[in-house]
Design a protein around this motif. Structure first.
Motif, short mmCIF file in Angstrom:
data_model
loop_
_atom_site.label_atom_id
_atom_site.label_comp_id
_atom_site.label_asym_id
_atom_site.label_seq_id
_atom_site.Cartn_x
_atom_site.Cartn_y
_atom_site.Cartn_z
N PRO A 205 0.68 -9.80 -1.75
CA PRO A 205 0.65 -8.64 -0.85
C PRO A 205 1.48 -7.46 -1.38
O PRO A 205 2.54 -7.66 -1.97
N VAL A 206 0.99 -6.28 -1.13
CA VAL A 206 1.63 -5.06 -1.58
C VAL A 206 1.72 -4.11 -0.40
O VAL A 206 0.79 -4.04 0.41
N THR A 207 2.84 -3.41 -0.28
CA THR A 207 2.97 -2.45 0.81
C THR A 207 2.70 -1.04 0.30
O THR A 207 2.73 -0.77 -0.90
N LYS A 208 2.52 -0.14 1.25
CA LYS A 208 2.33 1.25 0.83
C LYS A 208 3.59 1.78 0.16
O LYS A 208 3.51 2.58 -0.79
N GLY A 209 4.74 1.32 0.61
CA GLY A 209 5.99 1.71 -0.06
C GLY A 209 6.02 1.25 -1.52
O GLY A 209 6.47 2.00 -2.39
N ASP A 210 5.57 0.04 -1.76
CA ASP A 210 5.47 -0.43 -3.16
C ASP A 210 4.62 0.52 -3.99
O ASP A 210 4.94 0.84 -5.14
N ARG B 20 -6.64 -5.88 0.29
CA ARG B 20 -7.17 -4.95 -0.69
C ARG B 20 -6.29 -3.73 -0.82
O ARG B 20 -5.67 -3.30 0.14
N LEU B 21 -6.21 -3.17 -2.01
CA LEU B 21 -5.69 -1.83 -2.22
C LEU B 21 -6.89 -0.93 -2.51
O LEU B 21 -7.81 -1.34 -3.19
N VAL B 22 -6.83 0.30 -2.03
CA VAL B 22 -7.84 1.28 -2.40
C VAL B 22 -7.13 2.41 -3.11
O VAL B 22 -6.19 2.99 -2.56
N VAL B 23 -7.53 2.66 -4.34
CA VAL B 23 -6.92 3.73 -5.13
C VAL B 23 -7.98 4.79 -5.38
O VAL B 23 -9.09 4.48 -5.81
N PHE B 24 -7.62 6.03 -5.09
CA PHE B 24 -8.52 7.15 -5.32
C PHE B 24 -8.01 7.99 -6.48
O PHE B 24 -6.80 8.26 -6.57
#
Lengths: 345, 345, 345, 345
Positions: free
Chosen positions: B244-249, B300-304
């Motif tokens: 898991p990854v946070t938005k802060g990460d 999921r992470l979404v990267v734009f």
């Protein structure tokens, strides 16, 4: 020596263009940008191309003293605050219609009741190509309207050369982009409604006729259509001259007027795709393109004129005028040449 | 000290962008622009934004000696002429795919038969954000592909920060403009056919996967769609990280990688209209925008990631790389911040 | 025997489409169209394509008794008036999200507080391709959401054929037009801001995930982008099946599900310009296009699905469902095949 | 009784529209569609909206006998094959310019050398609103050109009412979509080049002036601009009448001419967004919109006329004319009312 500049009304479309131009200008430093709606927000949150600019909007109530103040507010606002603006800056450049006409009578004919009519005579109308000599030292400069600018730039060489004298029958059919409606346009400007339109939005009686009449001495039959672009104004001028004119005469006239102008391009025939002026070719720039053709069968001249309404027709013209007024290099901060290819500009 | 530059293939879209950038660059002077098709025609007749440029195309057969040569020719041309190019200039920057992959095996897997494979190992792939240290003094620089650039810029910080290691499931769904098809695109690129499309044009097996695999060590599920813009590539990267990854990460990772990068903007949430990267905000510029969001429900992470395919994804990247390679200011000639508002970019 | 129909919320975009479809329908007669804002104005003044329709909007306070009532009101309105609607008509077709989910728990997870939750169990969700058998005689029909419809139509055949069972990793990357924002969209939907965008507007947590989960039993990683079209939703589904699948398997699955469906087209490869589904090909129609490709290198299937969000994703679907519910010819009033070429649809 | 129809040149844009209209027509059956380039390919592979049509293109060498033959070939082709066409069908409707002018002299003035000039006198020009009475039983019908049609429809009521007599000064400024260039348009029509243009493409001497002169007896100053739409022609006619005219006079004139016409809409002021004719409102339909305004300050009338160039300006007009010629219901197969909202039409 850097000059300080303020932009009043910095969150609108032309305000944003002013901020872009001033931020990249070698002689100006942006001291202040005001916005009532976005007070304390970063400029970049409203104009995403300016995220690098370290500046927040401030309230229009608290104007700093600056060397030059640009007012990019809706029509009617500048006239109410013109005393305050002139207190804050020796040089005020107004982008609205408030000070473009030079008498109260003329103003009242096209707009409603001026509250600072004493400034009308003192203001200098700025198309630099038309009024360059009056700009140095001017206190109040009124940047010309976009559609009027396109038209005047298209027809002025014909007057300079004596091909026109103001008695001619002239139809000006204008096509404009959605940015002319400003950042707070309504339902008719929604993407779903405005995409792909050819929509007559000012069939008759457009107020820019007044500027054309004032500065060219010409009454024009003026009709404006909304088309699918964001930036751009294209004026097609159908002129019926009193005596026959050749294409050579036209080349002579336009060269005489514009060959030394730093922002005017002549595009009139030749091969390839780009044979006449088009807004795409000048999008984002302070350039104006003019071109022309002769229609002997109908004893007509057709003159095409294309500008970016927010640049040559507003913010660019304002910076150009300030450059001249303050004795700077005319092209300072206005060197961007545009993009190719580019989509809907 | 001014450096002389040549553009081989100057009549194409990226050739035109190179000419625009070099003409406005403080250190380069355009010595030559070649075009077989438009030999002896003015550059301005092909690129209408460059009418002020006093230059005519010359034949590619007669290359002058220059300090730096930019090759903006179709895939397969540079490899045939690379010896000539290297004779003409100490520094060659190639914008095609010919020298991006670093082994003949890898090249043959994705393309057909290299005729100058000995250069593959020597070339330096240029995303400056990725390979800045290898660029100074490089003889042959291969500017990264547009879609690969958008993807690599989006995902690189996750590798730098150890959030990704290359074993993750990654889907990259790309949306691109019509300029990717080049100046001589065919029927599917006509205005009538391409306006308003969302058209899957490379559902699987896009060659830019090779660059991503080479430089990130990541196999991606890559699909490209044509959408209605002229300039722009937008890569949406759907990443399934192993833990898991946070938005802060994510903020930490992207700041670590990009806060000192002169051309990278982070745009990830906040209020207003522009909360994530979009091609419009970088059209005409060398900026890349990256943003991200966490989707805990789907792990999921979404990267734009958004760039102008002809700038950060091609000509701008090439000039950026040349700046670094030749020890110039990295941002020289690349300061344009973009426009707002702007239509279909 | 003609059936009388009413459209509540007739001035919005989907309300207009309902009126267009019903006016051309062989079995329905439009008895009433309501609009609070345009009360007593002609329908043609709001929907310019319907100038020939001799009908004025009336107040939603005064509903006539009709055979079928279509509610095209914003989310949250129908649930407040559902008793009134059911009093006015035996058959109510609601186009909002109010009755799509079938339990209050599920509703509360994605929306805020239902005021008529007792109807949730009774309503029939309508994608006719999914729920055809439940529609005849239904009192309350909830037409599926546009993005959910595109996704469900794309993936359903894989479930029918046992290629998917709901445990798969699935990314759905959706591109939508500006009409999804409705007739009263705000600043981000102005022409100047929205032209040419690729703008992530729902990176995670889009509410249509709920419908997909309810009807396919599948949790999807769902991301929606605004692109430059007015009509259209294009869903690209990246699916990682548990065991290898061939393109032949896929043809088999899609043919099995759709070859007898009157509104489904399969478009998966072949030559020419139109090799996969695209919204342009179905603009203005009730057709859905689905296509697919296999990506063995990444063990992935890519499924493309394209609809007109206002037709197959809303008004067309509603009329289709009403046709089935009332025992009419399924395709009645929905025969329009679309246009070629067509611009931004 | 079903009538058999053939479309020669079925793969072009207007050929596709003919096939769409005929496939949905209650009285016609499409017996044959020819295309040299796409011989044996399905119609749906070229026109994606017609995938349901079970028909393959055949060679133009092998024409079947049919009741009516529509020729949608480039200018110059029909005149070479007109004997063959008339052998194949009693009724030939030609969509090219080959048979629009009624004398060889007139033809030679605007085009190059006619090879079947004996047909010029026999052909019936078809704007049904203009020549309805001559159509029944006609062997050879020449459907009017799109820009001429828009202009003639706009001005005809002024002639009918005696407001114009042909001596007036008239400027017609036309804006057209990219479909006018046809399916095989070149570089200037690529998406990258043509998006967002306002491009003067026929500043003077447009050939449609000949049709206007022939049928209205009026010499017009005609200028055509390309703008960003696919379908549509919008003609703004600036008329300087010899004596003053009121808006009431205009309403009288247009009502007199058009109130019983099944395909003409009058749109002249009123509130709301759609106050004048616009191509979006008629896209995909056989409707023409006309509107007008008086400009007393300039003693001018402004008349707006909007059509879909491929429908009312080509394929729709051709089917309308065939309906009249063959004694069918005039509106058969032409009932589609258009869409709202719609993007770039």
């Amino acid at each position: 020596m850097t000059l300080s500049a303020a932009v009043v009304g910095g969150s609108g479309f032309t305000g944003g263009e002013l901020l872009r131009l001033l931020a990249g200008h070698p002689e100006f430093e942006v001291a202040q940008a005001t916005s009532r709606q976005y007070d304390r927000k970063t400029v970049g949150s409203v104009h995403p191309n300016l995220r690098e600019l370290d500046l927040r909007f401030s309230s229009p109530e608290d104007l700093d003293s600056v060397d030059v103040l640009f007012a990019a507010t809706p029509h009617g606002v500048s006239m109410e605050h013109i005393d305050t603006f002139q207190d804050a800056a020796d040089t005020v450049v107004d982008l609205s219609a408030d000070f473009r006409l030079q008498s109260e009578e003329q103003y009242d004919e096209w707009y409603d009741g001026h509250v600072a009519a004493e400034y009308l005579e003192k203001s200098v109308y700025a198309l630099p190509e038309l009024t360059r000599d009056e700009l140095p030292g001017a206190d109040l400069i009124a940047a010309g309207g976009c559609n009027a600018t396109a038209t005047i730039l298209g027809l002025k060489p014909l007057f300079d050369a004596g091909i026109m004298n103001g008695d001619e029958q002239v139809v000006v059919d204008v096509k404009v982009g959605s940015s002319e409606g400003g950042a707070s346009a309504g339902k008719a400007s929604s993407h779903a409604e405005r995409s792909g339109v050819v929509r007559p939005y000012a069939p008759t009686g457009h107020r820019h006729e007044a500027e054309i009449e004032q500065f060219l001495g010409l009454s024009v039959s003026f009709t404006v259509h909304a088309v699918d672009m964001v930036r751009g104004a294209s004026a097609t001028c159908h002129v019926f001259p009193s005596s026959p004119v050749t294409k050579g005469d036209l080349w002579g006239a336009y060269r005489e007027s514009y060959e030394d102008e730093p922002f005017m391009r002549m595009v009139a025939g030749g091969g390839g795709v780009y044979r006449y002026p088009e807004p795409k070719a000048v999008a984002g720039t302070n350039y104006g393109e003019v071109g022309f053709e002769v229609d002997p069968a109908n004893k007509r001249l057709v003159v095409f004129s294309a500008i970016d309404n927010m640049m040559k027709g507003s913010a660019g013209q304002a910076v150009h005028a300030a450059n001249v007024a303050l004795g700077l290099d005319e092209t300072a901060g206005l060197e961007f040449s545009g993009l190719h290819p580019v989509g809907t500009p």
